[in-house]
Every structure is written in C-alpha cells, then in structure tokens.
Design a protein around this motif. Structure first.
Motif, PDB file in Angstrom:
ATOM      1  N   UNK A  72      67.936  34.847  72.000  1.00  0.00           N
ATOM      2  CA  UNK A  72      68.349  35.720  70.895  1.00  0.00           C
ATOM      3  C   UNK A  72      69.436  35.020  70.066  1.00  0.00           C
ATOM      4  N   UNK A  73      70.371  34.386  70.765  1.00  0.00           N
ATOM      5  CA  UNK A  73      71.435  33.656  70.076  1.00  0.00           C
ATOM      6  C   UNK A  73      70.880  32.482  69.287  1.00  0.00           C
ATOM      7  N   UNK A  74      69.968  31.755  69.892  1.00  0.00           N
ATOM      8  CA  UNK A  74      69.399  30.572  69.216  1.00  0.00           C
ATOM      9  C   UNK A  74      68.605  31.020  67.986  1.00  0.00           C
ATOM     10  N   UNK A  75      67.860  32.119  68.135  1.00  0.00           N
ATOM     11  CA  UNK A  75      67.068  32.614  67.004  1.00  0.00           C
ATOM     12  C   UNK A  75      67.960  33.082  65.864  1.00  0.00           C
ATOM     13  N   UNK A  76      69.127  33.643  66.197  1.00  0.00           N
ATOM     14  CA  UNK A  76      69.988  34.262  65.171  1.00  0.00           C
ATOM     15  C   UNK A  76      70.771  33.228  64.347  1.00  0.00           C
ATOM     16  N   UNK A  77      71.459  32.336  65.012  1.00  0.00           N
ATOM     17  CA  UNK A  77      72.469  31.531  64.317  1.00  0.00           C
ATOM     18  C   UNK A  77      71.938  30.289  63.619  1.00  0.00           C
ATOM     19  N   UNK A  78      72.395  30.094  62.387  1.00  0.00           N
ATOM     20  CA  UNK A  78      72.171  28.788  61.749  1.00  0.00           C
ATOM     21  C   UNK A  78      73.145  27.797  62.376  1.00  0.00           C
ATOM     22  N   UNK A  79      74.354  28.328  62.654  1.00  0.00           N
ATOM     23  CA  UNK A  79      75.362  27.521  63.346  1.00  0.00           C
ATOM     24  C   UNK A  79      75.533  28.104  64.750  1.00  0.00           C
ATOM     25  N   UNK A  80      75.445  27.254  65.758  1.00  0.00           N
ATOM     26  CA  UNK A  80      75.549  27.716  67.146  1.00  0.00           C
ATOM     27  C   UNK A  80      76.733  27.004  67.810  1.00  0.00           C
ATOM     28  N   UNK A  81      77.757  27.783  68.133  1.00  0.00           N
ATOM     29  CA  UNK A  81      78.936  27.215  68.794  1.00  0.00           C
ATOM     30  C   UNK A  81      78.744  27.236  70.304  1.00  0.00           C
ATOM     31  N   UNK A  82      79.139  26.174  70.958  1.00  0.00           N
ATOM     32  CA  UNK A  82      79.158  26.152  72.425  1.00  0.00           C
ATOM     33  C   UNK A  82      80.618  26.232  72.866  1.00  0.00           C
ATOM     34  N   UNK A  83      80.936  27.320  73.587  1.00  0.00           N
ATOM     35  CA  UNK A  83      82.334  27.566  73.980  1.00  0.00           C
ATOM     36  C   UNK A  83      82.425  27.878  75.478  1.00  0.00           C
ATOM     37  N   UNK A  84      81.574  27.239  76.256  1.00  0.00           N
ATOM     38  CA  UNK A  84      81.609  27.474  77.711  1.00  0.00           C
ATOM     39  C   UNK A  84      82.674  26.577  78.351  1.00  0.00           C
ATOM     40  N   UNK A  85      82.962  26.850  79.612  1.00  0.00           N
ATOM     41  CA  UNK A  85      83.988  26.083  80.315  1.00  0.00           C
ATOM     42  C   UNK A  85      83.543  24.658  80.634  1.00  0.00           C
ATOM     43  N   UNK A  86      84.542  23.777  80.734  1.00  0.00           N
ATOM     44  CA  UNK A  86      84.291  22.385  81.158  1.00  0.00           C
ATOM     45  C   UNK A  86      85.275  22.084  82.288  1.00  0.00           C
ATOM     46  N   UNK A  87      85.049  22.696  83.452  1.00  0.00           N
ATOM     47  CA  UNK A  87      86.032  22.594  84.550  1.00  0.00           C
ATOM     48  C   UNK A  87      86.072  21.197  85.157  1.00  0.00           C
ATOM     49  N   UNK A  88      87.095  20.917  85.944  1.00  0.00           N
ATOM     50  CA  UNK A  88      87.153  19.587  86.564  1.00  0.00           C
ATOM     51  C   UNK A  88      86.112  19.426  87.670  1.00  0.00           C
ATOM     52  N   UNK A 112      63.839  26.406  64.021  1.00  0.00           N
ATOM     53  CA  UNK A 112      64.222  26.043  62.649  1.00  0.00           C
ATOM     54  C   UNK A 112      65.461  25.148  62.742  1.00  0.00           C
ATOM     55  N   UNK A 113      65.924  24.652  61.614  1.00  0.00           N
ATOM     56  CA  UNK A 113      67.073  23.737  61.617  1.00  0.00           C
ATOM     57  C   UNK A 113      68.327  24.438  62.135  1.00  0.00           C
ATOM     58  N   UNK A 114      69.125  23.718  62.935  1.00  0.00           N
ATOM     59  CA  UNK A 114      70.350  24.300  63.509  1.00  0.00           C
ATOM     60  C   UNK A 114      71.498  23.291  63.456  1.00  0.00           C
ATOM     61  N   UNK A 115      72.696  23.834  63.325  1.00  0.00           N
ATOM     62  CA  UNK A 115      73.888  23.005  63.518  1.00  0.00           C
ATOM     63  C   UNK A 115      74.516  23.453  64.831  1.00  0.00           C
ATOM     64  N   UNK A 116      74.569  22.559  65.799  1.00  0.00           N
ATOM     65  CA  UNK A 116      75.122  22.889  67.116  1.00  0.00           C
ATOM     66  C   UNK A 116      76.550  22.342  67.166  1.00  0.00           C
ATOM     67  N   UNK A 117      77.503  23.240  67.414  1.00  0.00           N
ATOM     68  CA  UNK A 117      78.913  22.859  67.342  1.00  0.00           C
ATOM     69  C   UNK A 117      79.524  22.902  68.745  1.00  0.00           C
TER      70      UNK A 117
END
Ligand code: NAD
Length: 452
Positions: A72-88, A112-117
């Motif tokens: 649903x998120x991928x279908x919706x956003x032209x811009x897709x932010x990734x804000x998940x954790x990057x733990x040690x 469709x075309x996407x900008x992945x941030x």
C-alpha cells in the motif's frame, strides 16, 4: 505530493506528521500492527513535545494514514522514505538487514517511477549499494537518495520544521528537484538545502554525531581531571566556551551520552574506519570514555557508601537518556541501576515520561520501584541520584527532599545545582567535575535562614 514512510518510529513518525502538516498526503507503513492500530486511533506511542497534537490534526485532515501493508505504501508514494532502525551488529557495524529487505520489497512491488529516500543512518556506500540492488529487481525508473536525519529527540518537531540544514545526497537531477520541492516549506534560508553525493551525505551524518559525541567525551575527561585537581569544571567550561572557535554548546559534563544514535553511530563509524584501513583512535577513545562515564555516578555512590549496599535505598530522578523524551535506549540511568542493584541496593525511581518504558525494561526486579512522584521517590532513601536533566528537577523543594531523605546526600549526574546553593542548603553534594560540597555542620539549620 504523495509520500510514503516505511518505519513509523521516532524519525518516521515525526517525518510523516511534519510532511503531512505541510500539505502532503502521507502513508506511513510499520511492521508493528499494535503501533499502527494506536497511531490510526490518534495515540502516539512515543512522547515527543507537540507530536500528539500534530498527529491528530493531520489524521483529522485525512492527510495521514497508517498501515502494515508495504505494498500500500509503495503504491501510494512517489517519494518513499525509509526510516527503519539500523542497530549495531555483534561487531558494532550497522545492521542494514531491515533497510535491505525494504529496498527489495519496494523494488519488487513498484509499478511506476519512484524516488526511494534513505533517511535511516547508514554507513558510507549504502545508498549506492541499495541502488545497485534495485537495478536487479525492477525495470521501472527509480532513484535512491541519501537524506540523513538530524533531529534531536525531545525537540524533534522543532528540528524537523526548522532544520539547520537538509542534506540531499543524489546525482539524479529529477530526484533532487522533487526533494527540493518537498523540503521547500522547511528550508527557511537559501543555504539550508545542501546537495551532495550520496556517500558524502552518509558521511555528514556519522561525522556530525561522532563530533558531538567527541565533545561530550572530551568535556567529561576534562571534568575528571578537574575533579582530581580541585577545580570546578563549570569555571573551565565557561572560560573555554567564550572562545568563538570552541563555543559553549555541547560542552556539558555528565553521566555520558545515551540514546539510539550516538553510541551506535560512533561504533559503526569505528567499523567503517577499520574496514577501510583507517585508524579510529579518537572514535574508540570517545566510546570508551563514555562507557566509563555511564558508570561513574554509581561508582561515586559506592565510594561514599561502601561496596556492599545491602539495606541501603537510593532514589533516582531521571531514567530517559535525555529530557523531553520517554526513550530509555542506552540510557545512563540503566547502567547506574544495574551497578547499584549488583551491590545490593534497593532503588526508587522517578521520571516524568519514561517510567512505562523503564518498567517494561526491568519487569521482574522487585528491588527497583517505579514511583509516579519525585518526592515520594526520595521517601526513606539514603541519597538522591539525578541522571536526567528534566526541567522540573532544576529548582526542587529542598525542604521536602530534606524531610524525606534519611541522609541529606545528592549525587548529581547533570550538574543541575551550583555548589553555592548546595552549601547554603547544607547538602552533601557530589557532582561531575566539581569539588564535593560537605555541609559545614552536622545539624541541618532552619531552612528560613537559608531561604533565597
Ligand atoms: P525506531 O526504532 O524508533 O523506529 C523504527 C521503526 O521501524 C519501528 O516502529 C519499527 O517497528 C519499524 N520497522 C522495523 N522493521 C520494519 C519493517 N520491515 N517494515 C516497516 N517498519 C519496520 O528508530 P528511530 O529512532 O526512529 O531511528 C530510525 C533510523 O533513524 C535509525 O537509523 C537511526 O539511527 C536514525 N536516526 C534516529 C534519530 C533519533 O533521534 N531517534 C535521529 C536521527 C536519525
């Protein structure tokens, strides 16, 4: 603009609400179904000043919704932010497995075309690697942008809405233009947006956190020398800070830095340095000084009350790793609690916002009580310890503390009070990098004599 955010934690939720508030239509995806349920009902699962109100406002305006469904998120956003954790990982390097799995998911589901941030904090080279990974998984046009986040917990909304700088790491002109458009409402000055390479963007983030951590460890080390040479670190700090090349900010001695960023980011940068054949001497020292510092307050208690604390009780004010947040990740208070418990002490803890998280972290320890009032927490304790500089601790009612404590002793891990005030209050006062204040007489004088 249609925007999606993957990972609705501290960074993702703030990003989602602020972008929605600027008029964008935002879908935030999180794997945690309970979190999504709460957020959809307008309940922020984290405490951050102003966030609850902004969440409700944008839910009501139907500019913001939450889902567990990545598609649903991928279908919706032209811009897709990734804000998940990057733990040690086990060796301290950043664990990118969640970032990578989301990149795979986005690439496989986009039509469709996407900008992945990538807004998660990731080591140098990650943006380029993730872009290469996507190339093998999709035929649709895309760009991967590195856009690290610099918000501070406790002032996250303010930082997002009025950032010092917005770093956009990309060489794709269309993606850059979209990012500039998205960030225009927040870029109040002409130099706020800096367009750089992806690798540079990633390095800006790690270098900034490592430098801030370095200032903290540096002043903590200086404070240690001051404590051993009968010098007041506050006088030294003021003298140093007056030099414009140094500045007074971020030079506060204390119980060390915690939270989900500095500790892990310094260690991750150490690993990047080692991998590339560099010698991370400074970074390693910053880290080891901080480990020492997080235990210091507990060791000061042991030095004062003896190694065996059986039968002793201590009050702790402040469990969050910093004020104005409920976040206890890597909080110095947790180390203090652990050392004092091992020595046999009982603890009575208070925090304005983090009691719930701390209780969840230490659920089975009957020797640690979580108390909803600061003055109740000091009741019957042998001394008070301060681990977080919440505003409400700055001018407490010393008379109430005096009548509640068994012994009038304070260990202040945040240097909230001046030695002068403590002398006047006839309080035995141990702080960081300042001479111990020993009351001049054993008996406590009538407080009226010493009232301000
Ligand atoms: P967080 O743990 O608060 O949030 C991460 C969220 O991602 C959680 O809600 C989690 O449920 C969700 N998640 C995990 N796996 C997922 C998946 N597969 N799909 C969807 N959602 C998933 O983390 P945070 O503190 O917001 O940090 C996120 C990143 O931002 C980290 O890299 C951190 O270093 C960086 N950062 C954090 C801060 C800060 O102050 N917290 C500031 C700047 C940068």
């Amino acid at each position: 603009m249609k925007v999606s955010i993957v990972g609705a934690g501290y960074v993702g939720l703030v990003t989602a609400t602020c972008l929605a508030d600027a008029g964008n239509h935002v879908v935030a995806v999180d794997i945690d179904a309970e979190k999504v349920r709460l957020l959809s009902q307008g309940c922020s699962p984290i405490y951050e000043p102003g966030l609850q109100e902004l969440l409700n406002k944008n839910l009501d305006a139907q500019r913001l919704r939450f889902t567990t469904d990545l598609a649903e998120g991928v279908g919706h956003g032209l811009v897709i932010f990734i804000t998940v954790g990057t733990p040690p990982s086990h060796d301290g390097s950043a664990d990118l497995s969640v970032v990578e799995s989301i990149i795979r998911g986005v690439a496989q589901q986009m039509n469709s075309a996407k900008v992945v941030v990538i807004k998660s904090t990731v080591p140098v080279g990650t943006g380029v690697q993730m872009s290469d990974l996507m190339a093998n998984l999709t035929a649709h046009p895309y760009a991967v942008v590195s856009n690290p986040e610099f918000l501070k917990e406790g002032a996250a909304l303010e930082d997002f809405l009025k950032p010092d700088r917005i770093i956009i790491g990309s060489d794709d002109s269309e993606a850059i233009a979209l990012m500039e458009e998205l960030y225009a409402p927040f870029a109040k000055t002409s130099y706020a947006i800096q367009v750089v390479s992806r690798n540079a963007a990633e390095m800006v983030k790690y270098s900034s956190n490592a430098y801030l951590a370095t200032r903290i460890s540096f002043i903590n080390e200086i404070a240690d020398i001051c404590a051993k040479t009968d010098v007041d670190i506050d006088e030294v700090r003021a003298g140093m800070g007056a030099d414009k090349r140094i500045g007074a900010h971020f030079l506060y001695p204390g119980v060390g830095y915690g939270g989900s960023c500095f500790p892990k980011d310094v260690q991750a940068l150490v690993q990047v340095a080692k991998r590339t054949g560099c010698n991370p001497d400074i970074l390693q020292s910053v880290n080891s000084r901080n480990e020492y510092q997080k235990q210091l307050l507990a060791h000061m208690v042991l030095a004062r009350f003896g190694e065996d604390l059986t039968g002793k009780t201590f009050a702790i004010w402040g469990l969050a790793f910093k004020p104005n947040t409920d976040d206890i990740r890597e909080a110095p208070a947790l180390q203090v609690i652990s050392i004092l418990r091992q020595a046999g002490a009982e603890l009575r803890c208070y925090d304005p916002k983090a009691l719930g998280n701390a209780q969840a972290e230490l659920p089975d320890d009957a020797g640690v009580q979580f108390i909803a009032s600061p003055y109740e927490a000091v009741e019957g304790a042998d001394a008070l310890l301060i681990c977080t500089e919440w505003n409400e601790f700055r001018t407490p009612d010393f008379d109430r503390i005096r009548s509640a404590l068994k012994q009038m002793v304070i260990f202040d891990g945040r240097n909230l009070y001046t030695s002068k005030t403590m002398r006047r209050q006839r309080i035995e006062y141990h702080s960081i990098g300042r001479p111990v204040v020993i009351p001049t007489t054993g008996s406590i004088p009538p407080t009226a004599m010493y009232a301000d």
